[in-house]
Design a protein around this motif. Structure first.
Motif, mmCIF file in Angstrom:
data_model
loop_
_atom_site.group_PDB
_atom_site.id
_atom_site.type_symbol
_atom_site.label_atom_id
_atom_site.label_comp_id
_atom_site.label_asym_id
_atom_site.label_seq_id
_atom_site.Cartn_x
_atom_site.Cartn_y
_atom_site.Cartn_z
ATOM 1 N N GLU A 236 66.689 3.271 -44.161
ATOM 2 C CA GLU A 236 65.636 3.803 -45.023
ATOM 3 C C GLU A 236 65.265 2.792 -46.127
ATOM 4 O OE1 GLU A 236 65.880 8.170 -45.740
ATOM 5 O OE2 GLU A 236 65.874 7.483 -47.833
ATOM 6 N N VAL A 237 63.949 2.615 -46.330
ATOM 7 C CA VAL A 237 63.485 1.694 -47.375
ATOM 8 C C VAL A 237 62.576 2.475 -48.318
ATOM 9 C CG1 VAL A 237 62.135 -0.408 -47.807
ATOM 10 C CG2 VAL A 237 63.517 -0.242 -45.736
ATOM 11 N N VAL A 238 62.759 2.282 -49.614
ATOM 12 C CA VAL A 238 61.863 2.920 -50.585
ATOM 13 C C VAL A 238 60.958 1.830 -51.151
ATOM 14 C CG1 VAL A 238 61.721 4.233 -52.740
ATOM 15 C CG2 VAL A 238 63.583 4.693 -51.122
ATOM 16 N N ILE A 239 59.644 2.019 -51.008
ATOM 17 C CA ILE A 239 58.693 0.976 -51.433
ATOM 18 C C ILE A 239 57.865 1.516 -52.599
ATOM 19 C CG2 ILE A 239 56.793 -0.503 -50.656
ATOM 20 C CD1 ILE A 239 57.656 0.094 -47.755
ATOM 21 N N GLU A 240 57.747 0.715 -53.648
ATOM 22 C CA GLU A 240 56.853 1.099 -54.768
ATOM 23 C C GLU A 240 55.431 1.223 -54.242
ATOM 24 O OE1 GLU A 240 56.819 -0.713 -58.769
ATOM 25 O OE2 GLU A 240 58.533 -1.844 -57.970
ATOM 26 N N ASN A 241 54.688 2.212 -54.716
ATOM 27 C CA ASN A 241 53.381 2.450 -54.087
ATOM 28 C C ASN A 241 52.404 3.163 -55.029
ATOM 29 O OD1 ASN A 241 51.810 4.818 -52.437
ATOM 30 N ND2 ASN A 241 51.763 2.840 -51.388
ATOM 31 N N ASP A 242 51.149 2.683 -54.990
ATOM 32 C CA ASP A 242 50.077 3.351 -55.755
ATOM 33 C C ASP A 242 49.174 4.190 -54.857
ATOM 34 O OD1 ASP A 242 50.717 2.097 -58.299
ATOM 35 O OD2 ASP A 242 49.987 0.241 -57.380
ATOM 36 N N PHE A 243 48.833 3.633 -53.672
ATOM 37 C CA PHE A 243 47.898 4.332 -52.764
ATOM 38 C C PHE A 243 48.369 4.209 -51.318
ATOM 39 C CE2 PHE A 243 45.164 3.331 -56.394
ATOM 40 C CZ PHE A 243 44.600 4.575 -56.616
ATOM 41 N N VAL A 244 48.013 5.224 -50.522
ATOM 42 C CA VAL A 244 48.337 5.209 -49.089
ATOM 43 C C VAL A 244 47.056 5.418 -48.300
ATOM 44 C CG1 VAL A 244 49.588 6.390 -47.214
ATOM 45 C CG2 VAL A 244 50.664 6.154 -49.477
ATOM 46 N N LEU A 245 46.826 4.544 -47.308
ATOM 47 C CA LEU A 245 45.743 4.772 -46.347
ATOM 48 C C LEU A 245 46.412 5.099 -45.014
ATOM 49 C CD1 LEU A 245 43.262 1.856 -47.172
ATOM 50 C CD2 LEU A 245 42.784 4.315 -47.319
ATOM 51 N N ALA A 246 46.343 6.354 -44.625
ATOM 52 C CA ALA A 246 46.952 6.771 -43.354
ATOM 53 C C ALA A 246 45.870 6.730 -42.284
ATOM 54 C CB ALA A 246 47.544 8.171 -43.497
ATOM 55 N N LEU A 247 45.747 5.582 -41.626
ATOM 56 C CA LEU A 247 44.637 5.372 -40.677
ATOM 57 C C LEU A 247 45.188 5.476 -39.259
ATOM 58 C CD1 LEU A 247 42.849 2.542 -42.682
ATOM 59 C CD2 LEU A 247 42.388 5.001 -42.696
ATOM 60 N N THR A 248 45.542 6.703 -38.906
ATOM 61 C CA THR A 248 46.238 6.955 -37.637
ATOM 62 C C THR A 248 45.327 7.649 -36.630
ATOM 63 O OG1 THR A 248 47.139 8.894 -38.746
ATOM 64 C CG2 THR A 248 48.577 6.988 -38.611
ATOM 65 N N GLY A 249 44.053 7.446 -36.780
ATOM 66 C CA GLY A 249 43.099 7.952 -35.778
ATOM 67 C C GLY A 249 42.573 9.339 -36.108
ATOM 68 N N TYR A 250 41.649 9.768 -35.262
ATOM 69 C CA TYR A 250 40.931 11.028 -35.482
ATOM 70 C C TYR A 250 40.895 11.786 -34.168
ATOM 71 C CZ TYR A 250 39.725 8.174 -39.427
ATOM 72 O OH TYR A 250 39.839 7.367 -40.535
ATOM 73 N N LYS A 251 40.525 13.063 -34.226
ATOM 74 C CA LYS A 251 40.479 13.826 -32.975
ATOM 75 C C LYS A 251 39.303 14.797 -32.989
ATOM 76 C CE LYS A 251 43.884 16.950 -34.876
ATOM 77 N NZ LYS A 251 45.286 17.251 -34.941
#
Ligand SMILES: Cc1cc2nc3c(=O)[nH]c(=O)nc-3n(C[C@H](O)[C@H](O)[C@H](O)COP(=O)(O)OP(=O)(O)OC[C@H]3O[C@@H](n4cnc5c(N)ncnc54)[C@H](O)[C@@H]3O)c2cc1C
Length: 327
Positions: A236-251
């Motif tokens: 497990e890795v914990v990464i400092e983060n401000d924003f997430v783009l979850a670009l895992t497709g659409y349906k």
């Protein structure tokens, strides 16, 4: 209320192609679109460049001139908008279709504004409205988005991009170039094989030189206000983060398809039932056009190879009409 020969749900490139073909063949028609003209394209990333060259995106053989061989989003907006306005297509915008019911030999189409009657209906609603969720705690935080628009927003920010296909890779590269610190979380062992052939070496070089940090064979487990938790092969890795783009497709909106009576295959592909010669579904007079035809296989159909649906469907409607005319 007079019945249209054909009502088209969705004013994307393929819905517009269907409207044009119906008009050309003298059918009465209406396109009903829930947003602006070509709503999906309007919502694409601001700097997006198509992988197709412009002639492959042409409809009804109307020339599409672009500055480079592969047009940008704004050129495509211009092209399809001009087609709608200069051909005075009958289109109602910002009007969502909520239901389609068959009533004897015609359909009642209910929108949020009114009801229409149509002898045939074409559903060309695409797949860009419903993102594939990653289903982890924190996905609903305001810092998480399933749509990417403009890299400027992420400058000097710690950005995690989830995904390995074109949308994710384009976003990762663009944002890194505008000064974001990008982590790329990839479920599989490599950058997607379908990533544009001129972009794939670019991202691989940026990863190899350490400019973009890629986590392969990894999944995001949790999104927190200032960090994300990633399951990697090393633990497990914990990464400092401000924003997430979850670009895992659409349906596609499968619930809508089932509600209007269209059968879907029972496997995970959820392929809608239609005749590949005519595009008519298991409901007589109800047709599918464009990228919606691929079910969960959203890479199967695109503008290039689905623009022919317009001709196929209108030919089928005309053939049925002619067979009803007494000789
Ligand atoms: C980032 C990206 C890049 C792409 N690049 C290319 C490319 O280079 N070449 C290519 O050929 N294809 C490409 N594609 C695929 C293709 O552009 C799109 O999938 C294309 O928009 C498909 O056209 P369509 O008319 O079938 O669907 P859409 O363009 O998605 O149109 C569907 C329309 O239906 C409307 N709608 C949905 N539900 C309703 C409702 N209930 N009532 C009324 N209206 C409704 C939507 O608002 C939308 O305007 C790309 C896709 C993406 C996401």
């Amino acid at each position: 209320m007079e019945a249209y020969d054909v009502l088209i749900v969705g004013g994307g490139p393929i819905g517009i192609a269907c409207g044009l073909e119906a008009k050309k063949k003298g059918l009465t028609y209406l396109i009903v679109e829930k947003g602006p003209i070509v709503n999906s394209l309007f919502n694409y990333p601001i700097n997006m460049q198509f992988f197709s060259s412009s002639e492959k995106l042409e409809i009804a053989e109307i020339p599409f001139i672009s500055k480079e061989a592969k047009p940008k989003r704004n050129e495509a907006l211009e092209y399809y908008r001009r087609i709608v306005t200069s051909n005075q297509l009958n289109i109602h915008l910002f009007e969502r279709v909520q239901g389609i019911e068959k009533n004897d030999d015609h359909f009642i189409v209910t929108s949020e504004k009114t009801r229409y009657q149509a002898k045939n209906v074409i559903v060309a609603t695409g797949f860009y409205d419903l993102p594939n969720k990653i289903e982890v705690p924190g996905e609903d935080l305001p810092k998480v988005s399933h749509y990417y628009k403009d890299p400027h927003f992420y400058a000097s920010q710690k950005l995690a991009v989830i995904g390995a296909s074109n949308s994710a890779i384009d976003a990762a590269l663009e944002c890194w170039r505008k000064g974001a610190e990008v982590s790329l979380i990839i479920r599989g062992p490599e950058v997607g094989q379908r990533v544009k052939y001129w972009v794939r070496p670019d991202i691989i070089n940026r990863i190899n030189e350490g400019s973009i940090k890629a986590y392969y064979n990894s999944v995001v487990k949790e999104i927190r206000q200032h960090e994300i938790v990633v399951d990697t092969p090393e633990g497990e890795v914990v990464i400092e983060n401000d924003f997430v783009l979850a670009l895992t497709g659409y349906k596609p909106n499968f619930r809508f398809l089932q509600k209007i009576g269209i059968e879907l295959s029972e496997d995970e592909k959820k392929l809608p039932v239609y005749d590949p010669e005519t595009m008519e579904t298991n409901v007589a007079g109800l047709y599918l056009a464009g990228v919606i035809c691929g079910g969960m296989e959203t890479h199967k159909w695109f503008i290039e190879n689905s623009r022919i649906h317009a001709d196929m469907i209108i030919a089928s409607i005309l053939e049925k009409q002619e067979s009803k005319v007494p000789s």
